[in-house]
Motif scaffolding. Structure first.
Motif, PDB file in Angstrom:
ATOM      1  N   ALA A 148       0.819  -1.212   0.000  1.00 52.21           N
ATOM      2  CA  ALA A 148       0.000   0.000   0.000  1.00 52.21           C
ATOM      3  C   ALA A 148       0.853   1.263   0.000  1.00 52.21           C
ATOM      4  O   ALA A 148       0.307   2.372   0.031  1.00 52.21           O
ATOM      5  CB  ALA A 148      -0.915  -0.006   1.222  1.00 52.21           C
ATOM      6  N   GLY A 149       2.191   1.101  -0.052  1.00 48.29           N
ATOM      7  CA  GLY A 149       3.069   2.256  -0.187  1.00 48.29           C
ATOM      8  C   GLY A 149       3.851   2.633   1.050  1.00 48.29           C
ATOM      9  O   GLY A 149       4.654   3.566   1.014  1.00 48.29           O
ATOM     10  N   TRP A 150       3.659   1.924   2.142  1.00 50.71           N
ATOM     11  CA  TRP A 150       4.353   2.259   3.384  1.00 50.71           C
ATOM     12  C   TRP A 150       5.771   1.692   3.396  1.00 50.71           C
ATOM     13  O   TRP A 150       6.015   0.582   2.927  1.00 50.71           O
ATOM     14  CB  TRP A 150       3.603   1.691   4.581  1.00 50.71           C
ATOM     15  N   LYS A 151       6.694   2.437   3.961  1.00 50.93           N
ATOM     16  CA  LYS A 151       7.999   1.888   4.342  1.00 50.93           C
ATOM     17  C   LYS A 151       7.751   1.199   5.689  1.00 50.93           C
ATOM     18  O   LYS A 151       7.260   1.823   6.630  1.00 50.93           O
ATOM     19  CB  LYS A 151       9.034   2.999   4.499  1.00 50.93           C
ATOM     20  N   VAL A 152       8.071  -0.073   5.780  1.00 50.95           N
ATOM     21  CA  VAL A 152       7.681  -0.870   6.948  1.00 50.95           C
ATOM     22  C   VAL A 152       8.910  -1.430   7.659  1.00 50.95           C
ATOM     23  O   VAL A 152       9.844  -1.918   7.016  1.00 50.95           O
ATOM     24  CB  VAL A 152       6.761  -2.036   6.528  1.00 50.95           C
ATOM     25  N   THR A 153       8.890  -1.338   8.979  1.00 49.01           N
ATOM     26  CA  THR A 153       9.918  -1.954   9.818  1.00 49.01           C
ATOM     27  C   THR A 153       9.230  -2.699  10.944  1.00 49.01           C
ATOM     28  O   THR A 153       8.222  -2.240  11.480  1.00 49.01           O
ATOM     29  CB  THR A 153      10.865  -0.892  10.411  1.00 49.01           C
ATOM     30  N   ALA A 154       9.766  -3.864  11.318  1.00 50.22           N
ATOM     31  CA  ALA A 154       9.307  -4.580  12.507  1.00 50.22           C
ATOM     32  C   ALA A 154      10.529  -4.916  13.348  1.00 50.22           C
ATOM     33  O   ALA A 154      11.618  -5.154  12.817  1.00 50.22           O
ATOM     34  CB  ALA A 154       8.542  -5.845  12.135  1.00 50.22           C
ATOM     35  N   LEU A 155      10.324  -4.933  14.656  1.00 48.38           N
ATOM     36  CA  LEU A 155      11.425  -5.117  15.597  1.00 48.38           C
ATOM     37  C   LEU A 155      11.036  -6.159  16.637  1.00 48.38           C
ATOM     38  O   LEU A 155       9.931  -6.127  17.170  1.00 48.38           O
ATOM     39  CB  LEU A 155      11.730  -3.785  16.281  1.00 48.38           C
ATOM     40  N   ASP A 156      11.934  -7.095  16.925  1.00 50.16           N
ATOM     41  CA  ASP A 156      11.719  -8.042  18.025  1.00 50.16           C
ATOM     42  C   ASP A 156      12.186  -7.413  19.326  1.00 50.16           C
ATOM     43  O   ASP A 156      13.281  -6.843  19.397  1.00 50.16           O
ATOM     44  CB  ASP A 156      12.533  -9.326  17.802  1.00 50.16           C
ATOM     45  N   TRP A 157      11.369  -7.546  20.370  1.00 45.70           N
ATOM     46  CA  TRP A 157      11.741  -6.995  21.672  1.00 45.70           C
ATOM     47  C   TRP A 157      12.990  -7.666  22.238  1.00 45.70           C
ATOM     48  O   TRP A 157      13.221  -8.853  22.016  1.00 45.70           O
ATOM     49  CB  TRP A 157      10.596  -7.157  22.669  1.00 45.70           C
ATOM     50  N   ARG A 158      13.761  -6.916  22.974  1.00 47.78           N
ATOM     51  CA  ARG A 158      14.895  -7.453  23.722  1.00 47.78           C
ATOM     52  C   ARG A 158      14.443  -8.667  24.547  1.00 47.78           C
ATOM     53  O   ARG A 158      13.424  -8.619  25.248  1.00 47.78           O
ATOM     54  CB  ARG A 158      15.421  -6.372  24.654  1.00 47.78           C
ATOM     55  N   GLY A 159      15.184  -9.761  24.440  1.00 49.02           N
ATOM     56  CA  GLY A 159      14.900 -10.924  25.265  1.00 49.02           C
ATOM     57  C   GLY A 159      13.917 -11.917  24.688  1.00 49.02           C
ATOM     58  O   GLY A 159      13.549 -12.881  25.362  1.00 49.02           O
ATOM     59  N   GLN A 160      13.478 -11.704  23.447  1.00 49.61           N
ATOM     60  CA  GLN A 160      12.581 -12.685  22.848  1.00 49.61           C
ATOM     61  C   GLN A 160      12.784 -12.753  21.342  1.00 49.61           C
ATOM     62  O   GLN A 160      13.429 -11.885  20.752  1.00 49.61           O
ATOM     63  CB  GLN A 160      11.124 -12.395  23.180  1.00 49.61           C
ATOM     64  N   ALA A 161      12.228 -13.821  20.743  1.00 50.59           N
ATOM     65  CA  ALA A 161      12.374 -14.079  19.304  1.00 50.59           C
ATOM     66  C   ALA A 161      13.853 -14.053  18.923  1.00 50.59           C
ATOM     67  O   ALA A 161      14.655 -14.719  19.559  1.00 50.59           O
ATOM     68  CB  ALA A 161      11.542 -13.086  18.497  1.00 50.59           C
ATOM     69  N   GLY A 162      14.216 -13.245  17.928  1.00 53.75           N
ATOM     70  CA  GLY A 162      15.603 -13.219  17.474  1.00 53.75           C
ATOM     71  C   GLY A 162      16.468 -12.207  18.184  1.00 53.75           C
ATOM     72  O   GLY A 162      17.591 -11.932  17.748  1.00 53.75           O
ATOM     73  N   SER A 163      15.973 -11.647  19.305  1.00 52.88           N
ATOM     74  CA  SER A 163      16.722 -10.630  20.054  1.00 52.88           C
ATOM     75  C   SER A 163      17.300 -11.175  21.354  1.00 52.88           C
ATOM     76  O   SER A 163      17.442 -10.448  22.341  1.00 52.88           O
ATOM     77  CB  SER A 163      15.826  -9.417  20.332  1.00 52.88           C
ATOM     78  N   GLY A 164      17.621 -12.477  21.372  1.00 52.87           N
ATOM     79  CA  GLY A 164      18.278 -13.061  22.532  1.00 52.87           C
ATOM     80  C   GLY A 164      17.325 -13.386  23.667  1.00 52.87           C
ATOM     81  O   GLY A 164      16.107 -13.286  23.534  1.00 52.87           O
ATOM     82  N   ARG A 165      17.879 -13.799  24.791  1.00 54.14           N
ATOM     83  CA  ARG A 165      17.101 -14.141  25.983  1.00 54.14           C
ATOM     84  C   ARG A 165      17.722 -13.466  27.200  1.00 54.14           C
ATOM     85  O   ARG A 165      18.931 -13.226  27.247  1.00 54.14           O
ATOM     86  CB  ARG A 165      17.068 -15.662  26.211  1.00 54.14           C
TER      87      ARG A 165
END
Length: 334
Positions: A83-100
């Motif tokens: 739809a034309g948006w520049k999109v970014t998503a972020l994993d929170w610190r301590g979960q998913a691909g952002s470590g534990r």
């Protein structure tokens, strides 16, 4: 894969005619996965879409919920990109691909929700300066809670916010918030505060029975999550720690403070369902009324907690509500 193809949203049909289906089980070729380094050196995983060619709609930063990962939302992220948006998503610190942050690979732990607000404050500043306006924050569940905290703490200044099933109150015993917080404080002090606060499964790492019934009516979209966990085992997360529970209640009390939400003048759309058994729908409805420029897109028995991953007819309603809201409060910059 045919089983992962999404419905074509109304907004895409209007803007670009027929579009190719979205494969919910692959990272689009034009999306870039990477990392952002916080001030203390901790790396947070991110994914970025450039704005679609020929459409300069603005920028969306999407933030997932507790135990979530951005792969679950590839469908929505790609639709916003189209739809034309520049999109970014972020994993929170301590979960998913952002470590534990805990003592094992499955328990979700954090010392304080303020750590997440601080990460968002600094990421937002850098991201906003490198992204075209208008700037929009969209967040799900715990992510919605952290965004609400960031709003009342003046940590972010988006043009508009969308909160999907925000964790502004947790489903549980019908006791006063102060009592629930006191119990959690005691439990966190008995033994390690990093230990799991609830049962996950008799078999470590195995999904609890009937978990889908809490999240979505859509079997295929639920299966997508399991597929990603198998393909990328580092994404798997189980229960939260007792410290997480105690800090969650403490943070909710900050949101509940008189005048906290009332001084936020940014347009906020709250998407919530009365059929939610993970977070309190009543708290979401009340928040939509407390924010001076708050609005509510309300669902009932047709939607579980993950409204953006529901069956096509329900999900399309939610996505269109977001389109309509953003077109009104955060129109394109001409």
């Amino acid at each position: 894969m045919a089983e992962t193809a999404t419905e074509v949203p109304i907004s895409d049909i209007q803007q670009s005619g027929a579009v190719s289906p979205i494969d919910r089980r692959s990272i689009p070729a034009h999306a870039v996965e990477g990392f952002w380094q916080a001030g203390d050196g901790h790396e947070l995983r991110r994914i970025d879409w450039p704005g679609a060619a020929g459409a300069e709609r603005g920028s969306i930063l999407f933030l997932p919920g507790r135990g979530d990962f951005y792969e679950k939302y590839i469908e929505s992220l790609e639709e916003w990109h189209r739809a034309g948006w520049k999109v970014t998503a972020l994993d929170w610190r301590g979960q998913a691909g952002s470590g534990r942050l805990g003592d094992d690979k499955l328990t979700g732990h954090v010392e304080d929700f303020g750590d997440w607000v601080s990460d968002l404050r600094h990421f937002w500043s850098a991201w906003k300066s490198a992204s075209p306006a208008p700037h929009v924050l969209i967040a799900h569940s715990m992510g919605g809670h952290i965004v609400a905290r960031a709003l009342i703490d003046d940590a972010v200044d988006p043009d508009a916010v969308v909160l999907s099933a925000p964790m502004l109150g947790m489903a549980g015993p019908p006791l006063p918030l102060a009592v629930l917080h006191s119990v959690a404080r005691v439990m966190a002090s008995l033994g390690s505060p990093k230990r799991p606060a609830w049962k996950w499964s008799e078999k470590p790492g195995e999904m609890p029975a009937r978990r889908r019934d809490l999240l979505t009516h859509d079997d295929e979209r639920y299966a997508d999550e399991l597929w990603w966990r198998e393909k990328r085992p580092e994404l798997a997360m189980g229960p939260g720690s007792w410290r997480w529970v105690e800090r969650a209640y403490a943070s909710i009390r900050e949101l509940e403070a008189p005048g906290a939400m009332e001084r936020v003048d940014i347009p906020v759309l709250v998407v919530s369902t009365s059929n939610d058994r993970l977070v309190k729908h009543e708290s979401a409805v009340r928040a939509s009324q407390r924010f001076p420029n708050g609005e509510l897109a309300e669902f009932g028995e047709e939607a579980h907690h993950e409204v953006l991953r529901e069956v096509p007819e329900v999900r399309s309603r939610a996505m269109q509500a977001i389109v309509n809201f953003l077109d009104r409060v955060a129109p394109p910059v001409l």
